[in-house]
Design a protein around this motif. Structure first.
Motif, PDB file in Angstrom:
ATOM      1  N   HIS A  65     155.634 148.361  18.212  1.00 59.43           N
ATOM      2  CA  HIS A  65     155.126 149.635  17.447  1.00 59.43           C
ATOM      3  C   HIS A  65     155.379 150.818  18.052  1.00 59.43           C
ATOM      4  O   HIS A  65     155.963 150.909  19.408  1.00 59.43           O
ATOM      5  CB  HIS A  65     153.436 149.192  17.521  1.00 59.43           C
ATOM      6  N   VAL A  66     154.891 152.010  17.505  1.00 60.81           N
ATOM      7  CA  VAL A  66     155.145 153.298  18.229  1.00 60.81           C
ATOM      8  C   VAL A  66     154.273 153.507  19.331  1.00 60.81           C
ATOM      9  O   VAL A  66     154.778 154.023  20.422  1.00 60.81           O
ATOM     10  CB  VAL A  66     155.101 154.276  17.119  1.00 60.81           C
ATOM     11  N   MET A  67     153.178 152.942  19.436  1.00 58.79           N
ATOM     12  CA  MET A  67     152.181 152.989  20.257  1.00 58.79           C
ATOM     13  C   MET A  67     151.266 151.633  20.380  1.00 58.79           C
ATOM     14  O   MET A  67     151.210 150.853  19.876  1.00 58.79           O
ATOM     15  CB  MET A  67     150.970 154.243  20.235  1.00 58.79           C
ATOM     16  N   ASN A  68     150.721 151.580  21.917  1.00 58.40           N
ATOM     17  CA  ASN A  68     149.880 150.147  22.223  1.00 58.40           C
ATOM     18  C   ASN A  68     148.605 150.698  22.409  1.00 58.40           C
ATOM     19  O   ASN A  68     148.232 151.207  23.323  1.00 58.40           O
ATOM     20  CB  ASN A  68     150.534 149.502  23.366  1.00 58.40           C
ATOM     21  N   GLY A  69     147.643 150.633  21.364  1.00 59.78           N
ATOM     22  CA  GLY A  69     146.403 151.106  21.258  1.00 59.78           C
ATOM     23  C   GLY A  69     145.476 149.998  21.428  1.00 59.78           C
ATOM     24  O   GLY A  69     144.358 149.991  20.989  1.00 59.78           O
ATOM     25  N   ASP A  70     145.976 148.731  22.009  1.00 59.47           N
ATOM     26  CA  ASP A  70     145.157 147.402  21.655  1.00 59.47           C
ATOM     27  C   ASP A  70     144.541 147.078  23.166  1.00 59.47           C
ATOM     28  O   ASP A  70     143.765 146.173  23.110  1.00 59.47           O
ATOM     29  CB  ASP A  70     145.980 146.287  21.624  1.00 59.47           C
ATOM     30  N   GLY A  71     144.335 148.025  24.077  1.00 57.03           N
ATOM     31  CA  GLY A  71     143.734 147.791  25.277  1.00 57.03           C
ATOM     32  C   GLY A  71     144.738 147.905  26.498  1.00 57.03           C
ATOM     33  O   GLY A  71     145.834 148.144  26.487  1.00 57.03           O
ATOM     34  N   PHE A  72     143.995 147.476  27.543  1.00 58.48           N
ATOM     35  CA  PHE A  72     144.690 147.763  28.876  1.00 58.48           C
ATOM     36  C   PHE A  72     143.944 146.963  29.868  1.00 58.48           C
ATOM     37  O   PHE A  72     142.674 146.605  29.718  1.00 58.48           O
ATOM     38  CB  PHE A  72     144.907 149.264  29.291  1.00 58.48           C
ATOM     39  N   GLY A  73     144.397 146.776  31.238  1.00 58.12           N
ATOM     40  CA  GLY A  73     143.678 146.429  32.062  1.00 58.12           C
ATOM     41  C   GLY A  73     144.291 146.753  33.477  1.00 58.12           C
ATOM     42  O   GLY A  73     145.614 147.025  33.739  1.00 58.12           O
ATOM     43  N   ILE A  74     143.402 146.786  34.439  1.00 58.23           N
ATOM     44  CA  ILE A  74     143.828 147.034  36.070  1.00 58.23           C
ATOM     45  C   ILE A  74     143.133 146.429  36.786  1.00 58.23           C
ATOM     46  O   ILE A  74     141.906 145.694  36.657  1.00 58.23           O
ATOM     47  CB  ILE A  74     143.741 148.670  36.615  1.00 58.23           C
ATOM     48  N   GLY A  75     143.793 145.748  37.771  1.00 62.36           N
ATOM     49  CA  GLY A  75     143.093 144.976  38.786  1.00 62.36           C
ATOM     50  C   GLY A  75     143.507 145.542  40.428  1.00 62.36           C
ATOM     51  O   GLY A  75     144.951 145.986  40.456  1.00 62.36           O
ATOM     52  N   TRP A  76     142.676 145.621  41.337  1.00 61.71           N
ATOM     53  CA  TRP A  76     143.070 146.105  42.621  1.00 61.71           C
ATOM     54  C   TRP A  76     142.221 145.500  43.921  1.00 61.71           C
ATOM     55  O   TRP A  76     141.379 144.543  43.545  1.00 61.71           O
ATOM     56  CB  TRP A  76     142.553 147.694  42.795  1.00 61.71           C
ATOM     57  N   TYR A  77     142.900 145.532  44.976  1.00 58.02           N
ATOM     58  CA  TYR A  77     141.959 144.987  46.191  1.00 58.02           C
ATOM     59  C   TYR A  77     141.766 146.028  47.017  1.00 58.02           C
ATOM     60  O   TYR A  77     142.297 147.242  46.860  1.00 58.02           O
ATOM     61  CB  TYR A  77     142.805 144.307  47.008  1.00 58.02           C
ATOM     62  N   TYR A  78     140.412 145.789  47.631  1.00 63.58           N
ATOM     63  CA  TYR A  78     139.575 146.930  48.542  1.00 63.58           C
ATOM     64  C   TYR A  78     139.108 146.175  49.589  1.00 63.58           C
ATOM     65  O   TYR A  78     138.865 145.027  49.527  1.00 63.58           O
ATOM     66  CB  TYR A  78     138.859 147.620  47.882  1.00 63.58           C
ATOM     67  N   ARG A  79     138.870 146.917  50.718  1.00 59.92           N
ATOM     68  CA  ARG A  79     138.130 146.275  51.873  1.00 59.92           C
ATOM     69  C   ARG A  79     136.842 146.563  51.586  1.00 59.92           C
ATOM     70  O   ARG A  79     136.248 147.671  51.274  1.00 59.92           O
ATOM     71  CB  ARG A  79     138.526 147.139  53.127  1.00 59.92           C
ATOM     72  N   SER A  80     135.770 145.786  51.969  1.00 65.83           N
ATOM     73  CA  SER A  80     134.419 145.606  51.657  1.00 65.83           C
ATOM     74  C   SER A  80     133.653 145.382  52.972  1.00 65.83           C
ATOM     75  O   SER A  80     134.181 144.266  53.790  1.00 65.83           O
ATOM     76  CB  SER A  80     133.877 144.837  50.640  1.00 65.83           C
ATOM     77  N   PRO A  81     132.586 145.951  53.181  1.00 69.68           N
ATOM     78  CA  PRO A  81     131.673 145.469  54.537  1.00 69.68           C
ATOM     79  C   PRO A  81     131.004 144.341  54.155  1.00 69.68           C
ATOM     80  O   PRO A  81     130.142 143.882  54.955  1.00 69.68           O
ATOM     81  CB  PRO A  81     130.970 146.745  54.679  1.00 69.68           C
ATOM     82  N   LYS A  82     131.049 143.764  53.018  1.00 71.34           N
ATOM     83  CA  LYS A  82     130.359 142.554  52.630  1.00 71.34           C
ATOM     84  C   LYS A  82     130.820 141.455  53.472  1.00 71.34           C
ATOM     85  O   LYS A  82     132.023 141.310  54.000  1.00 71.34           O
ATOM     86  CB  LYS A  82     130.439 141.890  51.039  1.00 71.34           C
ATOM     87  N   ARG A  83     129.938 140.467  53.842  1.00 70.97           N
ATOM     88  CA  ARG A  83     130.404 139.529  54.446  1.00 70.97           C
ATOM     89  C   ARG A  83     131.328 138.402  53.642  1.00 70.97           C
ATOM     90  O   ARG A  83     130.897 138.211  52.431  1.00 70.97           O
ATOM     91  CB  ARG A  83     129.134 138.519  55.047  1.00 70.97           C
ATOM     92  N   SER A  84     132.494 137.740  54.442  1.00 68.48           N
ATOM     93  CA  SER A  84     133.360 137.026  53.910  1.00 68.48           C
ATOM     94  C   SER A  84     132.488 135.614  53.731  1.00 68.48           C
ATOM     95  O   SER A  84     131.501 135.096  54.109  1.00 68.48           O
ATOM     96  CB  SER A  84     134.594 136.872  54.627  1.00 68.48           C
ATOM     97  N   PRO A  85     133.223 134.755  52.843  1.00 68.73           N
ATOM     98  CA  PRO A  85     132.508 133.355  52.539  1.00 68.73           C
ATOM     99  C   PRO A  85     132.390 132.393  53.912  1.00 68.73           C
ATOM    100  O   PRO A  85     131.501 131.902  54.234  1.00 68.73           O
ATOM    101  CB  PRO A  85     133.214 132.620  51.622  1.00 68.73           C
ATOM    102  N   ALA A  86     133.397 132.930  54.824  1.00 72.83           N
ATOM    103  CA  ALA A  86     133.503 132.054  56.105  1.00 72.83           C
ATOM    104  C   ALA A  86     132.123 132.615  56.919  1.00 72.83           C
ATOM    105  O   ALA A  86     131.543 131.764  57.587  1.00 72.83           O
ATOM    106  CB  ALA A  86     134.748 132.211  56.946  1.00 72.83           C
ATOM    107  N   GLN A  87     131.782 133.949  56.984  1.00 71.87           N
ATOM    108  CA  GLN A  87     130.670 134.433  57.575  1.00 71.87           C
ATOM    109  C   GLN A  87     129.337 133.861  56.970  1.00 71.87           C
ATOM    110  O   GLN A  87     128.512 133.665  57.764  1.00 71.87           O
ATOM    111  CB  GLN A  87     130.740 136.049  57.566  1.00 71.87           C
ATOM    112  N   LEU A  88     129.372 133.632  55.577  1.00 70.54           N
ATOM    113  CA  LEU A  88     127.976 133.221  55.020  1.00 70.54           C
ATOM    114  C   LEU A  88     127.862 131.881  55.440  1.00 70.54           C
ATOM    115  O   LEU A  88     126.688 131.475  55.697  1.00 70.54           O
ATOM    116  CB  LEU A  88     128.128 133.409  53.551  1.00 70.54           C
ATOM    117  N   ILE A  89     129.124 131.145  55.433  1.00 71.23           N
ATOM    118  CA  ILE A  89     128.818 129.644  55.835  1.00 71.23           C
ATOM    119  C   ILE A  89     128.386 129.343  57.456  1.00 71.23           C
ATOM    120  O   ILE A  89     127.553 128.667  57.868  1.00 71.23           O
ATOM    121  CB  ILE A  89     129.932 129.032  55.538  1.00 71.23           C
ATOM    122  N   ASN A  90     128.872 130.245  58.122  1.00 71.12           N
ATOM    123  CA  ASN A  90     128.537 130.192  59.551  1.00 71.12           C
ATOM    124  C   ASN A  90     127.370 131.072  59.914  1.00 71.12           C
ATOM    125  O   ASN A  90     127.106 131.183  61.007  1.00 71.12           O
ATOM    126  CB  ASN A  90     129.999 130.663  60.362  1.00 71.12           C
TER     127      ASN A  90
END
Length: 120
Positions: free
Chosen positions: A43-68
């Motif tokens: 088609h001439v254009m793609n108007g059916d949607g899009f998506g983005i994904g990214w990583y970032y650093r967070s001060p939330k505790r990691s799963p390992a920190q939660l377990i321990n």
């Protein structure tokens, strides 16, 4: 699809997703930019949607920190756990104000973005 990763140099998503000549917006508006473009099958254009994904650093505790039950977070951003985020929509990227706001305010060292082409 746009994919970028540079762990040593985080950047605003806007600089790769919105502003370049080959931006996600441009890929949505002008589908002929895509490699393998064939007038019979695309088609001439793609108007059916899009998506983005990214990583970032967070001060939330990691799963390992939660377990321990580890309440401490080491000093420095590099020691913070990496978290993933996703934003997607079935509406065109060129008209999505949330996409523009997210990209203008999000810093990441690794992301992926794509345009959805689902129309027959």
């Amino acid at each position: 699809t746009v994919l970028s990763s540079d762990e040593s140099n985080p950047f605003l998503l806007e600089s790769s997703i919105l502003t370049p000549s080959h931006s996600l917006i441009q890929m949505s508006v002008d589908a002929s930019w895509h490699p393998g473009y064939d007038e019979q099958n695309n088609h001439v254009m793609n108007g059916d949607g899009f998506g983005i994904g990214w990583y970032y650093r967070s001060p939330k505790r990691s799963p390992a920190q939660l377990i321990n039950n580890d309440e401490s977070i080491e000093n420095g951003e590099e020691s913070l756990p990496r978290c993933a985020a996703v934003f997607k929509d079935i509406l065109p990227a060129w008209n999505n104000l949330n996409l523009k706001e997210i990209c203008a305010s999000t810093v990441s060292d690794c992301f992926i973005a794509h345009v959805r082409a689902a129309s027959p």
